[in-house]
Scaffold this motif. Sequence first.
Motif, PDB file in Angstrom:
ATOM      1  N   ASP A  50      49.108 -23.792 -34.352  1.00 50.64           N
ATOM      2  CA  ASP A  50      48.151 -25.041 -34.739  1.00 50.64           C
ATOM      3  C   ASP A  50      48.161 -25.040 -36.299  1.00 50.64           C
ATOM      4  OD1 ASP A  50      47.422 -25.165 -31.943  1.00 50.64           O
ATOM      5  OD2 ASP A  50      45.110 -24.706 -32.539  1.00 50.64           O
ATOM      6  N   ASN A 103      48.922 -24.823 -29.293  1.00 48.24           N
ATOM      7  CA  ASN A 103      48.330 -25.842 -28.515  1.00 48.24           C
ATOM      8  C   ASN A 103      48.308 -27.019 -29.316  1.00 48.24           C
ATOM      9  OD1 ASN A 103      46.098 -24.248 -29.163  1.00 48.24           O
ATOM     10  ND2 ASN A 103      44.718 -25.869 -28.330  1.00 48.24           N
ATOM     11  N   HIS A 104      47.888 -27.263 -30.321  1.00 49.27           N
ATOM     12  CA  HIS A 104      47.678 -28.588 -30.768  1.00 49.27           C
ATOM     13  C   HIS A 104      49.247 -29.134 -31.381  1.00 49.27           C
ATOM     14  CE1 HIS A 104      43.504 -29.369 -31.192  1.00 49.27           C
ATOM     15  NE2 HIS A 104      43.381 -27.925 -31.238  1.00 49.27           N
ATOM     16  N   HIS A 118      49.722 -17.291 -29.728  1.00 51.20           N
ATOM     17  CA  HIS A 118      48.671 -18.000 -30.407  1.00 51.20           C
ATOM     18  C   HIS A 118      47.189 -17.862 -29.847  1.00 51.20           C
ATOM     19  CE1 HIS A 118      46.655 -21.333 -32.187  1.00 51.20           C
ATOM     20  NE2 HIS A 118      46.355 -22.006 -31.291  1.00 51.20           N
ATOM     21  N   HIS A 143      44.016 -19.220 -32.766  1.00 52.40           N
ATOM     22  CA  HIS A 143      43.251 -20.184 -32.043  1.00 52.40           C
ATOM     23  C   HIS A 143      41.674 -19.943 -31.997  1.00 52.40           C
ATOM     24  CE1 HIS A 143      42.965 -22.820 -28.517  1.00 52.40           C
ATOM     25  NE2 HIS A 143      42.333 -21.826 -27.809  1.00 52.40           N
ATOM     26  N   ASP A 182      46.174 -21.333 -37.360  1.00 53.09           N
ATOM     27  CA  ASP A 182      45.356 -22.533 -37.273  1.00 53.09           C
ATOM     28  C   ASP A 182      45.121 -23.001 -38.721  1.00 53.09           C
ATOM     29  OD1 ASP A 182      44.535 -20.095 -35.328  1.00 53.09           O
ATOM     30  OD2 ASP A 182      44.053 -22.185 -34.295  1.00 53.09           O
TER      31      ASP A 182
HETATM   32 FE   LIG Z   1      44.592 -23.305 -30.936  1.00 50.79          FE
END
Ligand SMILES: [Fe+2]
Length: 425
Positions: free
Chosen positions: A148, A182-183, A260, A300, A111
């Motif tokens: 991320d 996810n991002h 993640h 995450h 992240d």
């Molecule tokens: Fe995330």
Amino acid sequence: MLKRGPYLQMQGPNQIEVCWRTDAFVLSGSVHFGNVAGHLSHTVDARQIQTPFGGTKDWRATITGVLPNHKYYYSICVDRQILHDGDQEQFFFTAPEIGKSHRVRFWCLGDSGTNRVGTANPGKARRARNGFRRYNKQPINAMLMIGDHAYSHGKDEQYQSAFFDLYADELCKTAIFPYAGNHDLLSDDFFYIFHVPNRGEFGGVPSQQMTYYSFDYANIHFVMLDLYKQPWRTLDTPQMQWLEQDLAATSQDWIIVVNHIPAFCHGRYNSDEIDYYRPIQQTVLPLLDKHGVDLHLSGHDHTYQRSYLIDGHYGASNSFSPEKHIKFDGDGINKPIFKRHGAYSGIVHVISGTAGSFASADESGHRSGTLGYPAMIKFENGDENGRGFRRLGTFLLTIDGLELRGTQMDDEGQILDDFRICKVR
Ligand SMILES: [Fe+2]
């Protein structure tokens, strides 16, 4: 002329890929490399990669036939103009031979993507990076991305600011194993920027996918999972079938799964309160336990949390039983955790999602945790309930033969956690 890089990926025992970006008017590129700085006797032409990014060209040069675990100096050449001269600071390492023990070190970033485009404040990611630079004085073999890395939407310009600019000093001499959170997957730019060993180039069952794949590195088998974009929630999905096949096929000393989104957490998120975590616990975790995975590395949740060596815990936190689920009585800090090889031998779960920010207790609210998950180690100087840290930091993974060491350091370069696992075969 040079817009990005150089950066290194597809690092194996006998190959590596040198990548960079130029203005659109550049016509050709190549890499010169050799054993001795200033004497670069070999040349490889680069190929241009098709991308949707206007006004630029991306280049990749694949170097093959090199020796394992070896240092090579290199320079890149654009339209016959040498941009870096292969000096003492411009080098790459190849990976050690697969199946052999070596001391290898991976810098793991979870992240990290907060150095946003055009931000007036350079961002917390820079502080976390500087903490690692202060701590670390030795070469690292590779950088593991935990996801991320380019907020908020994984756009090319966000990767430039939050990743390629921020880590430029490392990226020109340290190979990356790209991985998306996810991002990152909110746009398709990741698929054009990076290249991953998803065809079994360095061992592992080919996945032919960009977002999940596996590879071998020295005596380690790494598996990168995508529990976001590609179907994964049931055992009959192609990803879970591939995972089962891949884990069953490896005979490496160590199995490390990068994923993640963690299996359970009690920081920015409380995994008991969010349905997303159920199939991770009930579908994915039993597979990891069954195939003797050693370390499960996640981000995450923008905290640091680390579990005991545990097995068979697939429910909510109130179903966790130390007597039943903890496989070794000890936190691994002063004395190592001893772990046998093979099925149901226990996994240590690490959440290191603090390379770009940390979730403060003030932000906690609905569906947040208070660092109190009972499977996690209680640290003497931990935050809130003690089972973790709300502090900026990054994770260093060191493996030397049958010993694994995990170190989380903060933005001052101070150690927050430093544990060892010794493998008994
Ligand atoms: Fe995330």
